[in-house]
Design an enzyme around this catalytic site. Sequence first.
Site, short mmCIF file in Angstrom:
data_model
loop_
_atom_site.label_atom_id
_atom_site.label_comp_id
_atom_site.label_asym_id
_atom_site.label_seq_id
_atom_site.Cartn_x
_atom_site.Cartn_y
_atom_site.Cartn_z
N TYR A 33 -73.15 -18.28 11.78
CA TYR A 33 -72.61 -16.78 12.21
C TYR A 33 -73.65 -16.29 13.00
O TYR A 33 -74.86 -16.55 12.90
CB TYR A 33 -71.94 -16.16 10.87
CG TYR A 33 -73.19 -15.61 10.20
CD1 TYR A 33 -74.13 -16.37 9.32
CD2 TYR A 33 -73.49 -14.23 10.35
CE1 TYR A 33 -75.08 -15.84 8.44
CE2 TYR A 33 -74.42 -13.76 9.44
CZ TYR A 33 -75.00 -14.63 8.78
OH TYR A 33 -76.18 -13.71 7.77
N ARG A 52 -78.91 -17.45 20.28
CA ARG A 52 -79.10 -17.92 18.88
C ARG A 52 -77.77 -18.54 18.10
O ARG A 52 -78.22 -19.59 17.27
CB ARG A 52 -79.45 -16.55 17.88
CG ARG A 52 -80.08 -17.16 16.55
CD ARG A 52 -80.76 -15.83 15.98
NE ARG A 52 -79.65 -14.75 15.52
CZ ARG A 52 -79.99 -13.79 15.00
NH1 ARG A 52 -81.09 -13.36 14.58
NH2 ARG A 52 -78.99 -12.80 14.61
N ARG A 101 -60.86 -33.02 1.08
CA ARG A 101 -62.60 -32.56 0.99
C ARG A 101 -63.35 -33.58 1.16
O ARG A 101 -63.26 -34.49 0.37
CB ARG A 101 -62.44 -31.91 -0.21
CG ARG A 101 -63.90 -31.01 -0.53
CD ARG A 101 -63.90 -30.44 -1.80
NE ARG A 101 -65.10 -29.82 -2.28
CZ ARG A 101 -66.16 -30.42 -2.74
NH1 ARG A 101 -66.17 -31.60 -3.19
NH2 ARG A 101 -67.15 -29.54 -2.94
N HIS A 103 -68.04 -34.63 1.97
CA HIS A 103 -69.10 -33.94 2.13
C HIS A 103 -69.42 -34.26 3.58
O HIS A 103 -69.96 -33.48 4.33
CB HIS A 103 -70.17 -34.51 1.09
CG HIS A 103 -70.17 -33.33 -0.08
ND1 HIS A 103 -68.94 -33.65 -0.81
CD2 HIS A 103 -70.87 -32.79 -0.57
CE1 HIS A 103 -69.11 -32.80 -1.87
NE2 HIS A 103 -70.39 -32.10 -1.70
N LYS A 144 -79.07 -19.62 10.83
CA LYS A 144 -77.97 -18.73 10.14
C LYS A 144 -76.82 -19.20 9.61
O LYS A 144 -75.89 -19.19 10.42
CB LYS A 144 -78.06 -17.63 11.49
CG LYS A 144 -77.68 -16.07 10.76
CD LYS A 144 -78.05 -15.06 11.91
CE LYS A 144 -77.24 -13.72 11.74
NZ LYS A 144 -77.60 -13.00 10.39
N GLU A 177 -88.51 -11.94 3.62
CA GLU A 177 -87.79 -10.98 4.27
C GLU A 177 -86.79 -10.41 3.34
O GLU A 177 -86.86 -10.46 2.27
CB GLU A 177 -86.96 -11.96 5.59
CG GLU A 177 -86.09 -12.69 5.10
CD GLU A 177 -85.44 -13.64 6.10
OE1 GLU A 177 -85.16 -13.16 6.86
OE2 GLU A 177 -84.87 -14.69 5.82
N LEU A 201 -85.26 -15.61 8.78
CA LEU A 201 -84.42 -15.89 9.88
C LEU A 201 -85.09 -14.97 11.15
O LEU A 201 -85.74 -13.92 10.92
CB LEU A 201 -83.40 -14.98 9.50
CG LEU A 201 -82.24 -15.20 10.82
CD1 LEU A 201 -81.46 -16.48 10.78
CD2 LEU A 201 -81.45 -13.87 10.88
N1 PMP Z 1 -82.88 -11.98 7.81
C1 PMP Z 1 -81.83 -12.40 7.24
C2 PMP Z 1 -81.67 -12.99 5.90
C3 PMP Z 1 -80.67 -11.42 7.69
O1 PMP Z 1 -79.19 -11.87 7.12
C4 PMP Z 1 -80.62 -10.83 8.91
C5 PMP Z 1 -79.29 -10.29 9.38
N2 PMP Z 1 -78.44 -11.15 9.90
C6 PMP Z 1 -81.88 -10.50 9.39
C7 PMP Z 1 -83.01 -11.16 8.79
C8 PMP Z 1 -82.08 -9.69 10.81
O2 PMP Z 1 -81.82 -10.29 11.90
P1 PMP Z 1 -81.10 -9.57 12.87
O3 PMP Z 1 -82.35 -8.77 13.45
O4 PMP Z 1 -80.92 -10.67 14.16
O5 PMP Z 1 -79.85 -8.97 12.72
#
Ligand code: PMP
Length: 281
Positions: A33, A52, A101, A103, A144, A177, A201
């Site tokens: 996403y 991305r 279903r 995998h 993501k 993070e 991320l």
């Molecule tokens: N880290 C994680 C785990 C996130 O879910 C997000 C938000 N999607 C971010 C960082 C921030 O990413 P962005 O600045 O691209 O929204």
Amino acid sequence: MKRLGYYNGKYGPLEEMTIPMNDRVCWFGDGVYDAGPCRNYKIFALDEHVDRFFRNAAWLGVEMPLTKEEFKDLLNKLVHEMDSGDLFVYMQLTRAASVPRQHPYTEGPGSLWVTLNPAKIPDGRVPIKLITREDTRFFHCNIKTLNLIPAVMASEAAKQAGCDEAVLYRAPDRVTEGSHSNIHIIKDGTLHTAPLDNLILPGIARAHLLRACDALGIPYVEEPYTLDDLANADEILMTSSSNLCRHADQLDGKPAGMKDPETYDKILTWLIDEFTNETGG
Ligand code: PMP
């Protein structure tokens, strides 16, 4: 429309949209996403989000049904269906349906989702409260994906504690993070942020923050930092596309940050100016 849902070519009011039970998101959370803000019907940093999104789909081997240009045209068309141009734009691609279903990967174009909901960037000058939580996620945090349960659990823990976000750390003490944001600190005038590896991320708001530092002559380092560094920081910053940039005044119930408001204010002002300029004044 107030809230919009799009799924594989059909769209309508979000609460009326349904998806097939065999979408692999139901079995496995099998997809990727992306999400970002829209203001005045202009999607902020659209190219960065779409790039991305397509990169993550390719990493997971999910086939995109549209080209980047077709997808951007679709998003721009959908936002113009909305009553307000101030929105949160969410996009999702799930692997081709699996019946029964199973995998292993299925073949064929993935299912494309979009949701649009009214939203505004919050006031970054109002401080937020944070808790820390051990990072129990997998080792593909740079992708993501829709496998978000550890992040959901950490976010709920923050809410239960009356806080806005959970800062995650890998044992024993490396800050990675936030549950849905990137976390940075300022110490003695330098910004410290976790390096881009498989534990975080690569946030788009993080990239904009580093651009702000470059433009303002604020030095930064992309190196691991610890929970002690976090607790002793002059400022603790949280960035995400939905929030742009916030700073924290509390960590695990104790006062934190708020010791270098001038540097924080310079950064925030630069980010807000960039956002408002790109989205039409
Ligand atoms: N880290 C994680 C785990 C996130 O879910 C997000 C938000 N999607 C971010 C960082 C921030 O990413 P962005 O600045 O691209 O929204």
